[in-house]
Design a protein around this motif. Structure first.
Motif, short mmCIF file in Angstrom:
data_model
loop_
_atom_site.label_atom_id
_atom_site.label_comp_id
_atom_site.label_asym_id
_atom_site.label_seq_id
_atom_site.Cartn_x
_atom_site.Cartn_y
_atom_site.Cartn_z
N CYS A 190 47.25 30.02 1.43
CA CYS A 190 46.83 31.72 0.21
C CYS A 190 46.40 32.22 1.91
O CYS A 190 45.35 31.84 2.03
CB CYS A 190 45.03 31.08 -0.30
N LYS A 191 47.21 33.27 1.69
CA LYS A 191 46.24 34.23 2.72
C LYS A 191 44.99 34.24 3.28
O LYS A 191 44.76 35.65 4.03
CB LYS A 191 47.21 35.80 2.41
N PHE A 192 44.61 34.79 2.02
CA PHE A 192 43.17 35.21 1.56
C PHE A 192 41.80 33.65 1.59
O PHE A 192 40.82 33.72 2.46
CB PHE A 192 43.20 35.77 0.38
N CYS A 193 43.06 33.08 1.90
CA CYS A 193 41.88 31.74 1.84
C CYS A 193 42.15 30.89 2.90
O CYS A 193 41.50 29.57 2.64
CB CYS A 193 42.03 30.90 0.33
N LYS A 194 42.28 31.43 4.05
CA LYS A 194 43.39 30.23 5.07
C LYS A 194 42.30 29.13 6.11
O LYS A 194 40.47 29.46 6.13
CB LYS A 194 43.90 31.82 6.76
N LEU A 204 49.67 27.62 -5.90
CA LEU A 204 49.44 28.74 -4.96
C LEU A 204 49.01 30.29 -5.97
O LEU A 204 47.93 30.55 -6.51
CB LEU A 204 50.31 29.00 -4.08
N HIS A 205 50.34 30.34 -7.01
CA HIS A 205 50.82 31.71 -8.05
C HIS A 205 48.72 31.31 -8.97
O HIS A 205 47.99 31.58 -9.11
CB HIS A 205 51.18 31.51 -9.42
N ASP A 206 48.65 30.17 -9.78
CA ASP A 206 47.79 30.33 -10.42
C ASP A 206 46.21 30.19 -9.14
O ASP A 206 45.98 30.47 -9.90
CB ASP A 206 47.50 28.48 -10.64
N HIS A 207 46.26 29.84 -8.60
CA HIS A 207 44.91 29.81 -8.02
C HIS A 207 44.89 31.32 -7.47
O HIS A 207 43.32 32.08 -7.89
CB HIS A 207 45.49 29.11 -6.11
N LEU A 208 46.12 31.95 -7.16
CA LEU A 208 45.53 33.58 -6.90
C LEU A 208 45.02 34.06 -8.36
O LEU A 208 44.35 35.15 -8.09
CB LEU A 208 47.26 34.05 -6.54
N ASN A 209 45.89 34.40 -9.29
CA ASN A 209 45.35 34.76 -10.52
C ASN A 209 43.94 34.42 -10.95
O ASN A 209 43.37 35.01 -11.50
CB ASN A 209 46.43 34.01 -12.02
N LYS A 210 43.55 32.83 -11.02
CA LYS A 210 42.11 32.58 -10.75
C LYS A 210 40.79 33.42 -9.67
O LYS A 210 39.95 33.39 -11.18
CB LYS A 210 42.08 30.89 -10.58
N GLU A 211 41.72 33.16 -8.78
CA GLU A 211 40.71 33.68 -7.94
C GLU A 211 40.49 34.57 -6.83
O GLU A 211 39.51 35.16 -6.43
CB GLU A 211 40.26 31.97 -6.86
N TYR A 228 45.07 41.07 -4.03
CA TYR A 228 43.95 41.27 -3.37
C TYR A 228 43.08 40.22 -3.19
O TYR A 228 43.15 40.29 -4.60
CB TYR A 228 43.41 42.92 -3.41
N LYS A 229 42.19 40.67 -2.13
CA LYS A 229 41.48 39.12 -1.86
C LYS A 229 40.25 39.18 -2.98
O LYS A 229 39.83 38.94 -3.98
CB LYS A 229 40.89 39.14 -0.78
N ASP A 230 39.58 40.70 -3.27
CA ASP A 230 38.94 41.10 -4.19
C ASP A 230 39.18 42.37 -4.63
O ASP A 230 39.81 42.86 -4.54
CB ASP A 230 37.25 40.61 -3.56
N TYR A 231 38.00 42.09 -5.87
CA TYR A 231 37.68 44.05 -6.53
C TYR A 231 37.72 45.32 -5.73
O TYR A 231 38.33 46.30 -5.76
CB TYR A 231 37.06 44.01 -7.34
#
Length: 261
Positions: A190-194, A204-211, A228-231
């Protein structure tokens, strides 16, 4: 002797190993798969379906062929009394498989054993999954090696079959895989959670959609997987690429953005 008039395959349809000593005989009569491939399906994947016709086979029998031409007994030719098909066989209930005792002792037990796995090391024999932590500690302290935790946790294969890595080998395994012939290209990050990695792209997609956040407008325009990492990051993207409403009331509510003016 089997009632077949012709010899059938002597090689597993999945791994192509010789199956004359470990043919899996099934109620659906698709008997061209070896014991180990059935074990992987039934133990690791919790799948009792036939790999050919997908029929659910509650029980299967692993046995040797009756002659060198690949002829073998049919499933219905074995007399079953509960979990017993004869004194030369044993039954493993968690996978619903009967094994010839000699094959079970020489092969199946080794598959489930948590031996060290490092060449010439016979100091530790870890016999069951409750001792997996001890195996990890032994590899680390005695050999400076490790298993890939993602592969172990997601049951990529039996622990006995998984490679033991040095730190540099593990880094290569995670980032780029085990070589072109393996078909494995590494565990995605995850490029946001390195440096957090996931077993495969689905996880990975499950994580991206949830977090994290995905731009729904980009997706409508055919640009998939714009995360995107956050809102706050997504909102900057809205303002730069799309049409974000700057009315104070709209700014207080999320996702008030348009694809066009």
């Amino acid at each position: 002797m089997t009632s077949d008039d012709h010899a059938i395959s002597k090689n597993c349809l999945i791994c192509f190993d010789d199956i004359t000593k470990c043919r899996t005989v099934t109620p659906c009569d698709h008997n061209e798969t070896c014991a180990v491939c059935h074990l992987r399906l039934r133990f690791l994947n919790k799948n009792k379906g036939c790999p050919i016709c997908k029929a659910e086979n509650d029980r299967v029998i692993v046995d040797s062929d009756v002659d060198e031409n690949g002829h073998h007994r049919k499933y219905g030719e074995y007399e079953q009394w509960g979990d017993d098909i004869g004194q030369n066989y044993c039954f493993r209930s968690d996978v619903g498989m009967f094994f010839h005792k000699a094959y079970f002792e020489n092969t199946v037990k080794a598959i489930f054993c948590l031996d060290c796995g490092v060449k010439n090391c016979k100091d530790h024999l870890f016999k069951n999954n409750q001792q997996l932590k001890k195996l990890h500690n032994h590899l680390r302290t005695k050999h400076g090696m490790t298993l890939c935790h993602l592969c172990v946790d997601n049951k990529r294969d039996f622990v006995s079959a998984l490679p033991r890595f040095t730190p540099s080998q593990l880094k290569k395994h995670e980032s780029s895989g085990d070589g072109a012939e393996s078909g494995f290209k590494g565990h995605p990050m995850c490029k946001f959670c390195k440096p957090k990695r996931f077993y495969d792209l689905m996880q990975l997609h499950d994580h991206l959609n949830k977090e994290h956040y995905k731009c729904h407008l980009c997706e409508k325009q055919g640009k998939n997987n714009q995360y995107y990492k956050d809102y706050t990051s997504l909102n900057r993207h809205f303002d730069k690429v799309h049409f974000l409403c700057h009315d104070p009331q709209c700014l207080m509510a999320p996702f008030v953005v348009f694809g066009g003016e």
